[in-house]
Design a protein around this motif. Structure first.
Motif: not given
Length: 194
Positions: A46-68
């Protein structure tokens, strides 16, 4: 650059070298020829956790959409301790440290071909999840973001007769890694004939 790396960059997933970890090149080598019906990921970013590892454009569930997109004919499932809903992906509220939560979820999902644990990253939770979910895994089970691979392997070694360690990986830049287990189908056949 691998197909999975490209998708990880497209969806802004921390599993790829561009954003944080060096997992996607390794995962692609393990998974590139797989055709799966069901995939489960523990942990929905989720955005508030993952922005620090990625960037401000991170979307919730990103890796699930990648796997999809990577497993385009597969049903993708995600679970998290937060109640997160995603479009086109079935998600479950589940505490990976609680065996009952995991079993209730799997009774709804059924067996999965590929399970990846990117949840709490707490060793005890990873072990509980693995011990509970292995019987629901048809092929590959990956535990991600592990600091002590040898300790994790010692806690999970020889628990299941049908389980082999396919790969242990640790990158020197971030001092984290993953362990990949594979269902030993040949062992299943041998045991069932005894």
């Amino acid at each position: 650059m691998t197909t999975l790396c490209k998708l990880a960059e497209k969806y802004i997933v921390d599993k790829c070298p561009k954003f944080h970890h060096y997992y996607t090149p390794e995962y692609h080598e393990i998974l590139k020829n797989k055709k799966y019906d069901k995939v489960l990921e523990i942990g929905i970013g989720y955005k508030d956790l993952m922005e620090q590892y990625t960037n401000k454009d991170y979307k919730c569930g990103a890796s699930l959409y990648m796997w999809k997109e990577y497993f385009y004919n597969s049903k993708i499932f995600g679970c998290d301790i937060r109640d997160i809903k995603l479009e086109g992906i079935d998600t479950f509220l589940c505490d990976q440290s609680k065996i009952d939560d995991l079993i209730i979820m799997m009774n709804k999902i059924g067996n999965c071909d590929f399970i990846i644990d990117d949840g709490s990253h707490i060793l005890e939770h990873q072990v509980v999840s693995f011990k509970t979910l292995w019987k629901y895994c048809n092929d590959i089970y990956i535990i991600e973001d592990v600091h002590d691979l040898d300790l994790l392997e010692s806690l999970t070694k020889d628990i299941f007769d049908d389980c082999i360690v396919l790969k242990k990986y640790k990158h020197p830049k971030d001092n984290q890694g993953f362990i990949c287990y594979k269902k030993n189908i040949n062992n299943n056949i041998i045991q069932s004939n005894k």
